[in-house]
Design a protein around this motif. Structure first.
Motif, PDB file in Angstrom:
ATOM      1  N   GLU A   1       0.820  -1.197   0.000  1.00 20.65           N
ATOM      2  CA  GLU A   1       0.000   0.000   0.000  1.00 20.65           C
ATOM      3  C   GLU A   1       0.856   1.249   0.000  1.00 20.65           C
ATOM      4  OE1 GLU A   1      -3.036   2.624  -0.128  1.00 20.65           O
ATOM      5  OE2 GLU A   1      -3.108   0.470  -0.474  1.00 20.65           O
ATOM      6  N   LYS A   2       1.979   1.214   0.776  1.00 21.65           N
ATOM      7  CA  LYS A   2       2.869   2.368   0.807  1.00 21.65           C
ATOM      8  C   LYS A   2       3.506   2.602  -0.559  1.00 21.65           C
ATOM      9  CE  LYS A   2       4.090   2.351   5.720  1.00 21.65           C
ATOM     10  NZ  LYS A   2       5.202   2.253   6.686  1.00 21.65           N
ATOM     11  N   LYS A   3       3.901   1.512  -1.247  1.00 23.89           N
ATOM     12  CA  LYS A   3       4.483   1.655  -2.572  1.00 23.89           C
ATOM     13  C   LYS A   3       3.475   2.272  -3.528  1.00 23.89           C
ATOM     14  CE  LYS A   3       8.463  -0.184  -1.558  1.00 23.89           C
ATOM     15  NZ  LYS A   3       9.681   0.647  -1.523  1.00 23.89           N
ATOM     16  N   GLN A   4       2.207   1.847  -3.433  1.00 16.33           N
ATOM     17  CA  GLN A   4       1.173   2.421  -4.281  1.00 16.33           C
ATOM     18  C   GLN A   4       0.978   3.905  -3.986  1.00 16.33           C
ATOM     19  OE1 GLN A   4      -0.333   0.991  -6.866  1.00 16.33           O
ATOM     20  NE2 GLN A   4       0.985  -0.776  -6.487  1.00 16.33           N
ATOM     21  N   GLU A   5       1.117   4.278  -2.705  1.00 11.98           N
ATOM     22  CA  GLU A   5       0.981   5.688  -2.338  1.00 11.98           C
ATOM     23  C   GLU A   5       2.096   6.509  -2.970  1.00 11.98           C
ATOM     24  OE1 GLU A   5       0.042   8.360   1.671  1.00 11.98           O
ATOM     25  OE2 GLU A   5       0.629   6.252   1.845  1.00 11.98           O
ATOM     26  N   GLY A   6       3.302   5.949  -3.006  1.00 11.19           N
ATOM     27  CA  GLY A   6       4.415   6.635  -3.652  1.00 11.19           C
ATOM     28  C   GLY A   6       4.180   6.826  -5.143  1.00 11.19           C
ATOM     29  N   LEU A   7       3.615   5.810  -5.802  1.00 12.78           N
ATOM     30  CA  LEU A   7       3.297   5.926  -7.222  1.00 12.78           C
ATOM     31  C   LEU A   7       2.203   6.967  -7.462  1.00 12.78           C
ATOM     32  CD1 LEU A   7       3.326   2.155  -8.272  1.00 12.78           C
ATOM     33  CD2 LEU A   7       4.963   3.908  -8.967  1.00 12.78           C
ATOM     34  N   ARG A   8       1.195   6.996  -6.573  1.00 17.24           N
ATOM     35  CA  ARG A   8       0.095   7.940  -6.749  1.00 17.24           C
ATOM     36  C   ARG A   8       0.570   9.386  -6.642  1.00 17.24           C
ATOM     37  NH1 ARG A   8      -3.166   3.983  -3.972  1.00 17.24           N
ATOM     38  NH2 ARG A   8      -2.646   4.935  -1.962  1.00 17.24           N
ATOM     39  N   VAL A   9       1.414   9.677  -5.636  1.00 20.44           N
ATOM     40  CA  VAL A   9       1.858  11.057  -5.468  1.00 20.44           C
ATOM     41  C   VAL A   9       2.778  11.466  -6.615  1.00 20.44           C
ATOM     42  CG1 VAL A   9       3.962  10.638  -4.096  1.00 20.44           C
ATOM     43  CG2 VAL A   9       2.627  12.713  -3.725  1.00 20.44           C
TER      44      VAL A   9
ATOM     45  N   THR B   1       4.920  14.625  -0.716  1.00 22.14           N
ATOM     46  CA  THR B   1       5.902  13.650  -1.194  1.00 22.14           C
ATOM     47  C   THR B   1       6.940  13.347  -0.122  1.00 22.14           C
ATOM     48  OG1 THR B   1       5.621  14.538  -3.439  1.00 22.14           O
ATOM     49  CG2 THR B   1       7.527  13.118  -3.052  1.00 22.14           C
ATOM     50  N   ARG B   2       7.347  14.364   0.635  1.00 22.32           N
ATOM     51  CA  ARG B   2       8.324  14.182   1.704  1.00 22.32           C
ATOM     52  C   ARG B   2       7.786  13.253   2.796  1.00 22.32           C
ATOM     53  NH1 ARG B   2       9.233  17.175   6.499  1.00 22.32           N
ATOM     54  NH2 ARG B   2      11.415  17.180   7.213  1.00 22.32           N
ATOM     55  N   ARG B   3       6.511  13.408   3.117  1.00 21.19           N
ATOM     56  CA  ARG B   3       5.906  12.544   4.141  1.00 21.19           C
ATOM     57  C   ARG B   3       5.910  11.084   3.691  1.00 21.19           C
ATOM     58  NH1 ARG B   3       0.994  10.436   4.455  1.00 21.19           N
ATOM     59  NH2 ARG B   3       0.196  11.797   2.799  1.00 21.19           N
TER      60      ARG B   3
ATOM     61  N   ASN C   1      12.907  13.427  -5.292  1.00 21.39           N
ATOM     62  CA  ASN C   1      11.845  14.067  -6.068  1.00 21.39           C
ATOM     63  C   ASN C   1      11.143  15.139  -5.238  1.00 21.39           C
ATOM     64  OD1 ASN C   1      11.012  13.930  -8.754  1.00 21.39           O
ATOM     65  ND2 ASN C   1       9.097  12.920  -8.217  1.00 21.39           N
ATOM     66  N   ALA C   2      10.992  14.890  -3.922  1.00 25.63           N
ATOM     67  CA  ALA C   2      10.390  15.891  -3.040  1.00 25.63           C
ATOM     68  C   ALA C   2      11.252  17.149  -2.997  1.00 25.63           C
ATOM     69  CB  ALA C   2      10.212  15.320  -1.632  1.00 25.63           C
ATOM     70  N   LEU C   3      12.564  16.983  -2.903  1.00 24.57           N
ATOM     71  CA  LEU C   3      13.464  18.131  -2.902  1.00 24.57           C
ATOM     72  C   LEU C   3      13.370  18.904  -4.216  1.00 24.57           C
ATOM     73  CD1 LEU C   3      16.621  16.608  -1.171  1.00 24.57           C
ATOM     74  CD2 LEU C   3      15.026  18.283  -0.226  1.00 24.57           C
ATOM     75  N   HIS C   4      13.114  18.178  -5.283  1.00 29.25           N
ATOM     76  CA  HIS C   4      12.920  18.833  -6.575  1.00 29.25           C
ATOM     77  C   HIS C   4      11.678  19.721  -6.535  1.00 29.25           C
ATOM     78  CE1 HIS C   4      14.515  17.921 -10.855  1.00 29.25           C
ATOM     79  NE2 HIS C   4      14.227  19.189 -10.736  1.00 29.25           N
TER      80      HIS C   4
END
Length: 305
Positions: A2-10, A133-135, A148-151
């Protein structure tokens, strides 16, 4: 999962946001003759390319091992982070060169209210995307998502500088037009430093550099508390993409059977894996707890080191 999917969604959310913001800022910057807003728009479009790379890295890192990649595909995340850093560095070099030329040529900006609105919208949207994204990156312990968040943060800060420059020009008049190009020059230098950090950290990962000592010490704490684990040595940790790979030599009582020694090693392995979700695997070599190993080479529950 689920966490991996959240990363893809954001990351997909970032793709669409960068398309809209990049096009908006480039169009408005072109018609308002604002080099800073145009540069900010191009930055968003560069972010779009890095989002695609991040998606590729996340997808590939999640693939299971195969015959050609027996250790998995996790280094694709590091490779993708390296590309993000190089793309950002290339953008910065171009921005610096363009800003210097415009400062020398004395091109002037004629900012309008749509340009201000575009800068405000970009600042709010990218800052929100940075925090989200950082969270998720911290939850997943993903250096790729963190890069990517830093970007996103660089984009929001660049929009803030553009906004300040445009307001100053509108209030102060044409004599302050140079601020538009000066902001582009400052952004180029600052973003270049951020790109250098991303490239340096990624190269360390690809060269099997050990993680921070605090991370290593945290993992070590879960070895000797296991009953039957007398000592250990040759403890090593390396990064594999966003994950960690651990191996060590574990000493147990030499009078134990192979099966008993294996069970202790299994408990040590599971102790580390259960407490550190960022650890991909733990490879343990079992040895008898001789005085040579315990006292001279390893860390011991008996007080020797």
């Amino acid at each position: 999962m689920e966490k991996k999917q959240e990363g893809l969604r954001v990351t997909w959310l970032s793709v669409w946001m960068n398309i809209l913001l990049g096009a908006l800022k480039c169009v408005i910057g072109f018609f308002s003759h604002s080099a800073a807003l145009m540069a900010d728009g191009l930055h968003s479009l560069v972010d779009l390319s890095t989002d695609v790379v991040a998606l590729f890295g996340l997808k590939m890192a999640a693939k299971p091992w195969d015959d050609n990649h027996p250790y998995g595909h996790h280094r694709f995340a590091s490779l993708s982070s390296l590309f993000i850093g190089l793309a950002l560095l290339g953008f910065c070099i171009g921005l610096i060169i363009s800003s210097v030329h415009q400062l020398v040529d004395g091109d002037s900006a004629d900012p309008t209210w749509p340009a201000l609105a575009a800068a405000v919208l970009s600042l709010a949207a990218k800052e929100w995307l940075y925090w989200r994204t950082r969270r998720i990156a911290r939850q997943e312990k993903s250096r790729l998502l963190l890069a990517n968040a830093l970007h996103h943060r660089t984009d929001s800060l660049s929009s803030a500088l553009v906004l300040i420059a445009l307001i100053a020009i509108m209030i102060g008049g044409p004599q302050l037009a140079f601020l538009d190009k000066l902001v582009g020059l400052i952004l180029g230098g600052w973003l270049g430093l951020e790109a250098g950090k991303i490239i340096l950290n990624t190269c360390k990962d690809l060269l099997d550099t050990a993680p921070d000592q605090a991370v290593i010490n945290d993992i070590r704490e879960h070895i000797l508390p296991v009953p039957g684990a007398v000592a250990y040595h040759l403890f090593r940790v390396r990064r594999v993409g966003d994950m960690l790979d651990v191996d060590l030599h574990l000493q147990v009582d030499g009078s134990l059977t192979v099966e008993e020694g294996h069970e202790i090693a299994h408990q040590v392995r599971m102790n580390i894996l259960n407490r550190h979700k960022e650890v991909l695997d733990v490879l343990i070599h079992v040895e008898p707890a001789s005085q040579h190993h315990v006292r001279e080479l390893g860390v011991s529950s008996l007080g020797g080191a």
